[in-house]
Motif scaffolding. Structure first.
Motif, PDB file in Angstrom:
ATOM      1  N   SER A 146       0.838  -1.199   0.000  1.00 25.05           N
ATOM      2  CA  SER A 146       0.000   0.000   0.000  1.00 25.05           C
ATOM      3  C   SER A 146       0.872   1.247   0.000  1.00 25.05           C
ATOM      4  CB  SER A 146      -0.906   0.013   1.234  1.00 25.05           C
ATOM      5  OG  SER A 146      -1.532   1.270   1.398  1.00 25.05           O
ATOM      6  N   ARG A 147       0.434   2.252  -0.751  1.00 29.86           N
ATOM      7  CA  ARG A 147       1.151   3.535  -0.721  1.00 29.86           C
ATOM      8  C   ARG A 147       1.185   4.117   0.692  1.00 29.86           C
ATOM      9  NH1 ARG A 147       2.184   6.044  -5.627  1.00 29.86           N
ATOM     10  NH2 ARG A 147       1.062   5.187  -7.430  1.00 29.86           N
ATOM     11  N   ASP A 148       0.153   3.837   1.453  1.00 33.44           N
ATOM     12  CA  ASP A 148       0.074   4.401   2.801  1.00 33.44           C
ATOM     13  C   ASP A 148       1.172   3.899   3.717  1.00 33.44           C
ATOM     14  OD1 ASP A 148      -2.197   5.767   2.007  1.00 33.44           O
ATOM     15  OD2 ASP A 148      -3.573   4.225   2.761  1.00 33.44           O
TER      16      ASP A 148
ATOM     17  N   ILE B 209       4.354   3.669   2.917  1.00 33.87           N
ATOM     18  CA  ILE B 209       5.653   4.242   2.583  1.00 33.87           C
ATOM     19  C   ILE B 209       5.978   5.385   3.544  1.00 33.87           C
ATOM     20  CG2 ILE B 209       7.032   5.383   0.808  1.00 33.87           C
ATOM     21  CD1 ILE B 209       5.214   4.060  -1.270  1.00 33.87           C
TER      22      ILE B 209
ATOM     23  N   ILE C 135       8.739   2.833  -6.658  1.00 35.22           N
ATOM     24  CA  ILE C 135       7.364   2.882  -6.157  1.00 35.22           C
ATOM     25  C   ILE C 135       6.358   2.615  -7.273  1.00 35.22           C
ATOM     26  CG2 ILE C 135       5.599   4.397  -5.172  1.00 35.22           C
ATOM     27  CD1 ILE C 135       7.849   5.739  -3.565  1.00 35.22           C
ATOM     28  N   GLU C 136       6.507   3.320  -8.406  1.00 35.87           N
ATOM     29  CA  GLU C 136       5.493   3.265  -9.454  1.00 35.87           C
ATOM     30  C   GLU C 136       5.591   2.027 -10.334  1.00 35.87           C
ATOM     31  OE1 GLU C 136       3.032   5.253  -9.417  1.00 35.87           O
ATOM     32  OE2 GLU C 136       3.878   6.509  -7.837  1.00 35.87           O
TER      33      GLU C 136
ATOM     34  N   TYR D 294       6.774  -1.435  -6.601  1.00 35.84           N
ATOM     35  CA  TYR D 294       6.093  -1.517  -5.310  1.00 35.84           C
ATOM     36  C   TYR D 294       4.575  -1.507  -5.461  1.00 35.84           C
ATOM     37  CZ  TYR D 294       4.753  -0.005  -0.558  1.00 35.84           C
ATOM     38  OH  TYR D 294       4.170   0.115   0.683  1.00 35.84           O
ATOM     39  N   VAL D 295       4.030  -0.515  -6.164  1.00 36.42           N
ATOM     40  CA  VAL D 295       2.574  -0.393  -6.291  1.00 36.42           C
ATOM     41  C   VAL D 295       1.959  -1.530  -7.106  1.00 36.42           C
ATOM     42  CG1 VAL D 295       0.704   1.029  -7.210  1.00 36.42           C
ATOM     43  CG2 VAL D 295       2.537   2.090  -5.888  1.00 36.42           C
TER      44      VAL D 295
END
Length: 516
Positions: free
Chosen positions: A296-298, A300, A449-450, A453-454
């Protein structure tokens, strides 16, 4: 004038049929078909199955903004019916001189869209009557061209080399020397086009090449379904080529949301039969699998201060041998174990490097960080270790390298990072710019991230995730030593403050964390 409500058409048609002469009726029907996309679809083309409130709203929206859009709607939500079929017919009725190229991933797919329009002009007697100035009574015999291979030509006064509509493939069978006033891209991304990075790149490059087939001042439309987080649609959205118009199958785009068009029973059946990932792609237009399987981005966390102190450092390496575009990346992380119990992860390398470049980069990083350990992915190290040891001897700078492997699958190994990110134990720099092998400066944090990870567990590349996951390894072997004995790889957490890490502008002239 467009009607405000779908049910108003019943009264309008009743009034026309009751109070109009045949000539007046024809004139009114022509105007309605040319000016009202919903009317054309439902009443002109006889698609009573499309007489739904949700489709009424979509027709209004598409008619208001037809061009420059990427329409990503859930499967079986009529996007091709509304846009590639009905809107294309309306364009021809309004301007029979138009030339339209329909492009799909392969030509047979595009021919399917052309075939539907071709058959409509052949079989719809009502439309042929209302638009006898445009549509032939017997097009197979009367039209100059009327085939799926050559395209179809309606009655027109000009003589361009392009047919009124032609069907072509993006990756196979692009025409040469043609320029269409309207390019329609429907289903340029398919399941087969996202199987490898090379296939995605091939589709993206072929699409860019096809833009040259548009006429000066021409228009473009894109219609499709997502199949992968990093697919061609993602690229054209990132480039700003299109404005996305996305309609998932549920009101909030979630797996548990209320369906916007299908019945609850139909939606539940599709979710059950498709599985989470396919349903997310096809129905939610969000090609990321069940969030419980990924990140989840949250989760990070970023470090905002310029100096990080009190860390014991580890270098993690996942080597890739090819420099070919589209191949995997060599990834190297510097991970600092902080006295606060957190992991400070620096994405030092995400690049396509040859053996000499990999050895040089690793030795430079070791000089800078003086790590407790260097952990090297076993499957990428066979050809590397002997060369790295040779360079160490030549320059008089030596350090041990630990080979890490094990029976755990890559997906499961990467999932070991989930609890660390979820508990907010891993911190990243806000940005980390590095110049790659092509001479392009890239932000490795953004790329991580893009692109990895996501979208996990379905990223196009997962090299950085895999390398970072090596911080969780519990055993390995000392590289370069002929022994099958495994060594415990426990982490050495600091107690006292150690040398700080400086990311000031002068530190190696690159932005990011740097040793002081």
């Amino acid at each position: 004038m467009l009607l405000d409500r779908r049910k108003d058409y019943y009264e309008l048609l009743a009034d026309i049929n009751s109070n109009s002469t045949e000539e007046q009726k024809t004139s009114l029907m022509r105007d309605l078909c040319k000016g009202d996309l919903f009317f054309l679809l439902v009443y002109g083309l006889g698609r009573l199955d499309a007489d739904k409130d949700w489709l009424f709203d979509r027709c209004r929206e598409v008619q208001a903004e037809p061009d420059g859009m990427l329409d990503l709607w859930a499967r079986e939500h009529y996007k091709s019916t509304v846009i590639t079929y009905a809107l294309t017919i309306q364009d021809i009725l309004n301007n029979p001189e138009i030339t339209i190229g329909i492009f799909s991933h392969t030509r047979p797919i595009a021919k399917g869209f052309l075939r539907q329009i071709k058959r409509e002009f052949e079989l719809n007697e009502q439309m042929r009557h209302w638009f006898s100035d445009i549509l032939y009574e017997n097009p197979a015999r009367q039209a100059i061209k009327w085939s799926e291979d050559d395209g179809i030509i309606v009655k027109r006064s000009t003589n361009p080399k392009e047919s009124t509509i032609e069907a072509w493939g993006v990756v196979d069978g692009q025409p040469t020397g043609k320029h269409f006033s309207l390019l329609i891209y429907d289903d340029i991304v398919t399941r087969e086009s996202v199987t490898t990075p090379e296939m995605i790149e091939k589709t993206t490059d072929a699409l860019a090449l096809s833009y040259n087939l548009g006429a000066h001042g021409g228009k473009r439309r894109f219609i499709g379904t997502r199949y992968h987080f990093a697919d061609t649609y993602r690229t054209i959205m990132d480039r700003g080529t299109v404005t996305p118009r996305i309609y998932p199958a549920t009101h909030d785009g979630s797996l548990s949301g209320s369906p916007v068009f299908l019945t609850p029973e139909q939606n539940t059946q599709k979710r059950r039969d498709m599985g989470v990932y396919v349903y997310s792609c096809q129905m939610l237009q969000n090609p990321v699998a069940d969030s419980s399987q990924g990140f989840s981005r949250d989760w990070i966390r970023y470090v905002e201060s310029s100096v990080i102190s009190g860390c014991n450092w580890y270098l993690l390496v996942d080597a890739a041998n090819s420099k070919r575009k589209g191949s995997d990346y060599t990834s190297m992380w510097a991970v600092g174990l902080g006295s606060d119990g957190n992991y400070y992860a620096i994405p030092e390398v995400r690049d396509r490097l040859n053996l000499t470049e990999r050895a040089s980069r690793l030795i430079d990083l070791h000089r800078r960080y003086q790590p407790k350990q260097v952990r090297y992915e076993q499957y990428g190290m066979q050809g590397d270790i002997s060369y790295i040891k040779k360079v160490q001897e030549e320059i008089g700078y030596r350090f041990d390298i630990y080979e890490v492997s094990g029976p755990t699958s890559k997906i499961d190994r990467i999932r070991r990072l989930v609890p660390l990110f979820e508990s907010n134990k891993i911190y990243l720099p806000q940005e980390y710019h590095v110049t790659d092998y092509e001479g392009v400066t890239r932000d490795n944090v953004h790329a991580f991230i893009e692109e990895e990870y996501v979208p996990f567990p379905v990223p196009l590349h997962d090299d950085m995730l895999d390398a970072l996951a090596r911080i969780t390894e519990e055993e390995g072997r000392l590289a370069g030593v002929v022994s099958d004995k495994k060594i415990e790889l426990s982490l050495d957490w600091p107690i006292n403050q150690s040398k700080p890490i400086d990311r000031s502008p002068g530190a190696l002239n690159r932005r990011g964390w740097r040793t002081a």
